[in-house]
Write a protein that holds these residues in place. Structure first.
Motif, PDB file in Angstrom:
ATOM      1  N   SER A   1      73.403  44.065  98.459  1.00 16.04           N
ATOM      2  CA  SER A   1      74.320  43.477  97.288  1.00 16.04           C
ATOM      3  C   SER A   1      73.334  44.120  95.914  1.00 16.04           C
ATOM      4  O   SER A   1      72.267  44.030  95.729  1.00 16.04           O
ATOM      5  N   ILE A   2      74.341  44.659  95.086  1.00 19.43           N
ATOM      6  CA  ILE A   2      73.850  45.065  93.751  1.00 19.43           C
ATOM      7  C   ILE A   2      73.792  44.097  92.751  1.00 19.43           C
ATOM      8  O   ILE A   2      74.721  43.474  92.588  1.00 19.43           O
ATOM      9  N   LYS A   3      72.671  43.362  92.670  1.00 20.53           N
ATOM     10  CA  LYS A   3      72.636  42.260  91.791  1.00 20.53           C
ATOM     11  C   LYS A   3      72.852  42.461  90.496  1.00 20.53           C
ATOM     12  O   LYS A   3      72.705  41.387  89.684  1.00 20.53           O
ATOM     13  N   LYS A   4      72.294  43.482  90.083  1.00 22.88           N
ATOM     14  CA  LYS A   4      72.207  43.890  88.472  1.00 22.88           C
ATOM     15  C   LYS A   4      72.490  45.601  88.545  1.00 22.88           C
ATOM     16  O   LYS A   4      71.491  46.144  89.336  1.00 22.88           O
ATOM     17  N   GLU A   5      73.258  45.877  87.809  1.00 22.84           N
ATOM     18  CA  GLU A   5      73.499  47.228  87.514  1.00 22.84           C
ATOM     19  C   GLU A   5      72.669  48.089  86.750  1.00 22.84           C
ATOM     20  O   GLU A   5      72.260  47.160  85.561  1.00 22.84           O
ATOM     21  N   GLY A   6      72.069  49.371  86.775  1.00 24.07           N
ATOM     22  CA  GLY A   6      71.395  49.820  85.877  1.00 24.07           C
ATOM     23  C   GLY A   6      71.154  51.454  86.277  1.00 24.07           C
ATOM     24  O   GLY A   6      71.927  51.702  87.084  1.00 24.07           O
TER      25      GLY A   6
ATOM     26  N   SER B   1      62.715  39.834  90.260  1.00 20.07           N
ATOM     27  CA  SER B   1      63.306  41.148  89.851  1.00 20.07           C
ATOM     28  C   SER B   1      64.199  41.370  88.798  1.00 20.07           C
ATOM     29  O   SER B   1      64.280  41.956  87.970  1.00 20.07           O
ATOM     30  N   ILE B   2      65.538  40.150  88.933  1.00 20.85           N
ATOM     31  CA  ILE B   2      66.394  40.174  88.148  1.00 20.85           C
ATOM     32  C   ILE B   2      65.777  39.815  86.722  1.00 20.85           C
ATOM     33  O   ILE B   2      66.159  40.292  85.602  1.00 20.85           O
ATOM     34  N   THR B   3      64.924  38.544  86.692  1.00 26.21           N
ATOM     35  CA  THR B   3      64.135  38.280  85.561  1.00 26.21           C
ATOM     36  C   THR B   3      63.602  39.549  84.949  1.00 26.21           C
ATOM     37  O   THR B   3      63.588  39.852  83.552  1.00 26.21           O
ATOM     38  N   ALA B   4      62.737  40.151  85.663  1.00 23.56           N
ATOM     39  CA  ALA B   4      62.000  41.382  85.086  1.00 23.56           C
ATOM     40  C   ALA B   4      62.996  42.510  84.515  1.00 23.56           C
ATOM     41  O   ALA B   4      62.663  43.059  83.676  1.00 23.56           O
ATOM     42  N   ALA B   5      64.333  42.483  85.294  1.00 23.12           N
ATOM     43  CA  ALA B   5      65.028  43.773  84.783  1.00 23.12           C
ATOM     44  C   ALA B   5      65.842  43.389  83.539  1.00 23.12           C
ATOM     45  O   ALA B   5      65.962  43.931  82.725  1.00 23.12           O
ATOM     46  N   GLU B   6      65.964  42.084  83.352  1.00 23.12           N
ATOM     47  CA  GLU B   6      66.513  41.459  82.145  1.00 23.12           C
ATOM     48  C   GLU B   6      65.470  41.828  80.996  1.00 23.12           C
ATOM     49  O   GLU B   6      65.900  42.022  79.661  1.00 23.12           O
ATOM     50  N   GLU B   7      63.994  41.545  81.195  1.00 18.61           N
ATOM     51  CA  GLU B   7      63.227  41.771  80.155  1.00 18.61           C
ATOM     52  C   GLU B   7      62.994  43.241  79.886  1.00 18.61           C
ATOM     53  O   GLU B   7      63.025  43.575  78.643  1.00 18.61           O
TER      54      GLU B   7
ATOM     55  N   ALA C   1      67.340  48.968  84.666  1.00 18.51           N
ATOM     56  CA  ALA C   1      66.871  48.600  86.060  1.00 18.51           C
ATOM     57  C   ALA C   1      68.084  48.176  86.699  1.00 18.51           C
ATOM     58  O   ALA C   1      68.939  47.045  86.370  1.00 18.51           O
ATOM     59  N   GLU C   2      68.145  48.837  87.807  1.00 14.77           N
ATOM     60  CA  GLU C   2      69.405  48.393  88.893  1.00 14.77           C
ATOM     61  C   GLU C   2      68.750  47.470  90.021  1.00 14.77           C
ATOM     62  O   GLU C   2      67.578  47.902  90.551  1.00 14.77           O
ATOM     63  N   VAL C   3      69.117  46.511  90.235  1.00 15.02           N
ATOM     64  CA  VAL C   3      68.321  45.360  91.334  1.00 15.02           C
ATOM     65  C   VAL C   3      69.032  45.394  92.472  1.00 15.02           C
ATOM     66  O   VAL C   3      70.559  45.205  92.381  1.00 15.02           O
ATOM     67  N   ILE C   4      68.608  45.849  93.672  1.00 17.33           N
ATOM     68  CA  ILE C   4      69.511  45.757  95.028  1.00 17.33           C
ATOM     69  C   ILE C   4      68.810  45.068  96.039  1.00 17.33           C
ATOM     70  O   ILE C   4      67.572  44.994  96.313  1.00 17.33           O
TER      71      ILE C   4
END
Lengths: 321, 324
Positions: free
Chosen positions: B196-201, B216-222, B230-233
């Motif tokens: 699942s791609i939780k955030k695209e980047g 990782s999602i929180t880090a990617a938002e930062e 950042a893309e989070v998978i």
């Protein structure tokens, strides 16, 4: 206990089938046709046959690394068994299991485990399925004296006891766990005594007397089928050969071996059948000849069967549906 | 849209499946009406389905799993709960030698439809025997492994696990139980082997599992704020593993950070890293980075445990090491 003549002859024949099958397997081993190792059941035939003569096709058995006898007694085919021992595609496990893992699920054989004691929890699980389905099937769980020192024994027997599962725990005490004698690893004489610790009946019997085994399992079976829970049955017996391969079993005193050979379960039962007039010496000889022919045919089938294709290594890791 | 917790999502999956198929049973220590499981996942199930189908067991992990496997090969579909993932070690023979091998060793004669649920994870100060993440131990032939991070995934994956005819190790995370998320009321399942791609980047791929997905999602938002996309998978299942989604992402971003809570050596991150090196090394513009726990047991004291655990800062630092 009075059994019909046909049943007595069937019991005799099954024991002979095991004996001749094992002798043939060992012969093929000597001819280098058997890859790996082999654990022979010779000498213990009365246990497997005395137990399985009480079982229906829809009952289960859980087997061990010394399992050929259990499979034959529960009705597995000799040709597919021998083919498996030789690593052939036509074997029960298509060459994936070998001597230690021969299994025929269609006959209620739940598998033979190479990990000592590991079959005990599996048998308990089969008992759980039976209880949930509400049938009157039973599970006969074979294991050795060595396995009774495993934690799996304690956990499994206790769980079966507390849930009153229809399991007959059959400890084949052949006095040695590989080269280690019973007295070196436990202070008790009768493993059946351990049943007390689980609140279930424990019975020690002469495992070389097939009728004694039959009768004890008959009682344990009634208890299990009636929903009253498991029994721990200790069958005192002896393997005539070593633990595996060409083990000369030098760790056993010669007098002890001779004493047990004299108690050969097949000879004893044959004498008894002749004494009570069920068969004649000649009829016994005919049965033996017939069994030898069947075993020879099984060996021929196994030898002539192809090995699996190497790529079959990759099949059956998962069920794909 | 309805929001429920990860714990409730798991419970719904169990309940719905038990209503659908009466051969499904639950086994475990204190999962019944006295306690409802150490993490309350089985709340109400013993009351609804009875003590026959929701069974409290003795403290006998090896036999909980062994009996579940034995029941699985004789027509039942058991879901065994091991109270803490650390205690799976007591049942390794039944998991690795029996459940995983029976079908193969017996030439395909049998199916082994068993699910083993167990929680992993640190962060609640219960020290080295109740905090590990041992998923890499189970990357062995014959086992499937699910590692849900969200309520939606937890429910859909657990239903798939229960319907699978093979042994499934189903790993939950203690810190996920209370997380809320969208879970539809209608019936659904999630196929295994689909990440699942939780955030695209665009700039870097972060592959993370279980609670680390949220970090990782929180880090990617930062990182977004610093202009790094950042893309989070989340692979969601480790076996089967969705290589395609990961490789596509790495080919797009050229950079990979792997985040896991387990100790670094021999971990899942090592395997993922090897896959990318074997199949997509030419797509990489920078070395792979692994963010994982140090090679120590999980410590007790909050200051030590905080040091031990991967967190947003460690993830951000790792990304910045490889993104110019």
């Amino acid at each position: 206990m009075e059994l019909e003549k046909e049943k007595l002859i069937e019991i005799y024949r099954k024991m002979l089938e095991i004996r001749r099958f094992e002798e043939k397997a060992f012969e093929l081993f000597g001819e280098n046709l058997v890859p790996g190792t082999i654990h022979l059941y010779v000498g213990q035939e009365a246990v497997a046959v005395g137990v399985c003569a009480n079982l229906r096709k829809d009952d289960y058995v859980q087997s061990t690394h010394r399992g050929h006898g259990h499979c034959i007694a529960k009705g597995a085919q000799l040709d597919k068994m021998m083919a498996e021992i030789l690593g052939k595609k036509t074997g029960y496990c298509q060459g994936k299991g070998g001597s230690m893992h021969i299994t025929d699920f269609s006959m209620g054989i739940l598998g033979a485990t190479g990990v000592v004691g590991a079959g005990i929890p599996l048998a308990v699980g089969a008992g759980l399925s039976i209880q949930l389905k509400g049938t009157d099937q039973v599970v006969a769980c074979f294991f050795g004296d060595g396995a009774s020192n495993q934690g799996a024994f304690h956990e499994g027997v206790n769980l079966a006891a507390v849930w009153k599962l229809p399991v007959i725990f059959v400890c084949e005490n052949n006095l040695y766990a590989m080269g280690t004698s019973q007295s070196e690893v436990m202070l008790i004489e009768d493993i059946a005594d351990r049943a007390t610790g689980y609140g279930i009946p424990g019975v020690a019997i002469d495992g070389n007397d097939v009728m004694a085994v039959y009768e004890a399992v008959h009682e344990a079976g009634k208890r299990a089928r009636g929903g009253h829970g498991p029994t721990l049955l200790e069958c005192k017996t002896y393997r005539h050969k070593g633990h595996s391969r060409f083990d000369p079993a030098k760790y056993r005193p010669q007098e002890e071996v001779e004493k047990w050979i004299k108690k050969d379960p097949i000879k004893r039962f044959k004498t008894r059948l002749i004494d009570i007039g069920v068969i004649t010496e000649k009829e016994a000889e005919n049965i033996d000849q017939d069994v030898i022919e069947v075993v020879e045919a099984a060996a021929k089938f196994a030898i002539e069967s192809p090995f699996p294709d190497p790529e079959e290594t990759l099949n059956d890791v998962f069920s794909i549906e | 849209m309805r929001e429920i917790t990860y714990r409730e999502a798991l419970r719904e999956a169990l309940r719905e499946e038990m209503l659908r198929d009466e051969t499904i049973i639950l086994l475990g220590e204190d999962i019944g009406r006295h306690w409802h499981g150490a993490f309350k996942v089985t709340q109400g199930l013993a009351e609804e389905f009875g003590n026959d189908r929701v069974r409290d067991t003795p403290i006998s992990e090896n036999t909980i799993i062994g009996a579940a496997v034995g029941a699985a090969i004789t027509g039942s579909r058991p879901v065994a709960e091991i109270m803490f993932g650390d205690l799976l070690t007591l049942a390794m023979d039944q998991i690795l030698n029996q459940a995983a091998k029976l079908r193969y060793m017996f030439g395909g004669q049998v199916k082994v439809p068993v699910v083993v649920r167990a929680p992993f994870g640190a962060g609640v100060n219960v020290a080295a025997h109740h905090s590990q993440s041992l998923e890499s131990l189970f990357l062995k032939p014959g086992l499937k492994i699910a590692v849900p991070s969200t309520p939606y995934d937890a429910k859909g994956l657990l239903k798939t696990a229960i319907r699978d005819d093979n042994p499934v190790m189903f790993f939950e995370h203690k810190l996920c139980y209370a997380l809320k998320g969208h879970v539809p009321e209608e019936n659904y399942t999630i196929p295994f082997g689909e990440a699942s791609i939780k955030k695209e980047g665009e700039d870097v791929t972060i592959v993370a599992t279980m609670y680390m997905v949220h970090k990782s999602i929180t880090a990617a938002e930062e990182l977004d704020k610093d202009g790094i996309s950042a893309e989070v998978i989340d692979p969601r299942t480790l076996a089967p593993f969705d290589k395609e989604t990961l490789l596509e992402s790495v080919e797009k971003t050229g950079r990979l950070v792997i985040v896991e809570e387990a100790t670094k050596t021999g971990g899942v991150g090592a395997e993922i890293s090897a896959v990318v090196c074997e199949e997509a090394i030419w797509a990489l513009d920078a070395p792979i980075r692994r963010v994982a726990a140090p090679d120590t047991p999980v410590p007790f004291s909050p200051t030590l445990e905080e040091f031990y655990l991967p967190n947003e800062k460690k993830i951000i630092d790792a990304v910045k090491e490889i993104v110019p």
